[in-house]
Scaffold this motif. Structure first.
Motif, short mmCIF file in Angstrom:
data_model
loop_
_atom_site.label_atom_id
_atom_site.label_comp_id
_atom_site.label_asym_id
_atom_site.label_seq_id
_atom_site.Cartn_x
_atom_site.Cartn_y
_atom_site.Cartn_z
N UNK A 128 0.83 -1.20 0.00
CA UNK A 128 0.00 0.00 0.00
C UNK A 128 0.87 1.25 0.00
N UNK A 129 1.91 1.26 0.81
CA UNK A 129 2.80 2.42 0.87
C UNK A 129 3.58 2.56 -0.43
N UNK A 130 4.10 1.46 -0.96
CA UNK A 130 4.83 1.53 -2.23
C UNK A 130 3.94 2.07 -3.34
N UNK A 131 2.70 1.63 -3.38
CA UNK A 131 1.75 2.16 -4.37
C UNK A 131 1.53 3.64 -4.15
N UNK A 132 1.34 4.04 -2.91
CA UNK A 132 1.07 5.44 -2.58
C UNK A 132 2.22 6.36 -2.99
N UNK A 133 3.45 5.95 -2.71
CA UNK A 133 4.58 6.83 -3.03
C UNK A 133 4.95 6.80 -4.50
N UNK A 134 4.36 5.90 -5.26
CA UNK A 134 4.62 5.87 -6.70
C UNK A 134 5.67 4.88 -7.13
N UNK A 135 5.92 3.87 -6.29
CA UNK A 135 6.90 2.84 -6.63
C UNK A 135 6.28 1.46 -6.47
N UNK A 136 5.21 1.16 -7.22
CA UNK A 136 4.50 -0.11 -7.01
C UNK A 136 5.34 -1.35 -7.22
N UNK A 137 6.41 -1.24 -8.01
CA UNK A 137 7.29 -2.40 -8.22
C UNK A 137 8.42 -2.46 -7.21
N UNK A 138 8.48 -1.46 -6.33
CA UNK A 138 9.51 -1.47 -5.29
C UNK A 138 10.70 -0.59 -5.57
N UNK A 139 10.76 -0.03 -6.77
CA UNK A 139 11.84 0.90 -7.09
C UNK A 139 11.41 1.80 -8.22
N UNK A 140 12.16 2.87 -8.40
CA UNK A 140 11.92 3.77 -9.52
C UNK A 140 13.28 4.30 -9.97
N UNK A 141 13.43 4.39 -11.28
CA UNK A 141 14.70 4.85 -11.86
C UNK A 141 14.45 6.10 -12.69
N UNK A 142 15.34 7.06 -12.52
CA UNK A 142 15.27 8.32 -13.25
C UNK A 142 16.54 8.45 -14.08
N UNK A 143 16.39 8.62 -15.39
CA UNK A 143 17.55 8.80 -16.26
C UNK A 143 18.22 10.13 -15.95
N UNK A 144 19.54 10.14 -16.05
CA UNK A 144 20.29 11.39 -15.82
C UNK A 144 20.73 11.98 -17.13
#
Length: 144
Positions: A128-144
Motif C-alpha cells: 500500500x505504501x509503495x503504491x502510494x509513493x509511486x513505486x509499485x514495483x519497489x523501485x523507480x529509476x530516473x535517467x540522468x
C-alpha cells in the motif's frame, strides 16, 4: 529558512561537477500531499542544479515524484519519533539510492515506529505504501 537562501550553494556545487542532494525541512505537518510551497521550492532547487531532493518535516509519508526528471521524495515520514497517536505518524521510509552516470534509482523501504524504534515493515501495508509513493514495483529509476 527560505528556499532562495540555498540556490547559490546548489548552483556552485552543480557547476563544480558535484552530484547535489538537497535535504529540505519543509511541508505542512500531517499532509500526505506536497504543498505548493514544496513543489515551488523543488522546482527552484532543480533549476539551480539539484540532482536529488529528499524532504522531511510533515511527520507522514508523501509521494516520490520528479521535476524535469530529477527525483523528489517529498517526505520520508517519521523514523525515530514519539508521535504514536496515529498510524500515519508511526510510519516512515528508508531510501536506498543508487547513483550512476546514467541514472538514479530509488528503492523505498517502509518502516514502522514502535516505542521510538524503527523496524522494517512487513505485511500488506508495505505494498500500500509503495503504491502510494509511486513505486509499485519497489523501485523507480530516473535517467540522468
Amino acid at each position: 529558512e527560505q528556499p532562495e537562501s540555498i540556490v547559490d550553494a546548489i548552483r556552485t556545487e552543480h557547476d563544480a561537477g558535484n552530484f547535489v542532494i538537497v535535504f529540505p525541512h519543509w511541508g505542512n505537518e500531517y499532509q500526505t500531499t506536497p504543498s505548493v510551497a514544496q513543489t515551488d521550492a523543488a522546482q527552484m532547487f532543480v533549476d539551480a542544479g539539484a540532482d536529488l531532493i529528499v524532504g522531511a518535516h510533515p511527520h507522514v509519508i508523501e509521494p516520490i515524484g520528479s521535476i524535469d526528471n530529477v527525483p523528489v521524495a517529498y517526505s520520508l515520514g517519521n523514523f525515530v519519533f514519539d508521535q504514536d497517536w496515529s498510524a500515519a505518524t508511526k510510519e516512515g521510509l528508508l531510501l536506498t539510492v543508487t547513483i550512476t552516470d546514467d541514472a538514479v534509482t530509488i528503492v523505498p523501504t517502509p518502516v514502522t515506529v514502535t516505542n521510538r524504534q524503527p523496524t522494517i515493515m512487513t505485511g500488506p501495508r508495505v505494498q500500500e505504501i509503495l503504491d502510494f509513493v509511486g513505486t509499485p514495483t519497489g523501485s523507480v529509476t530516473f535517467a540522468r
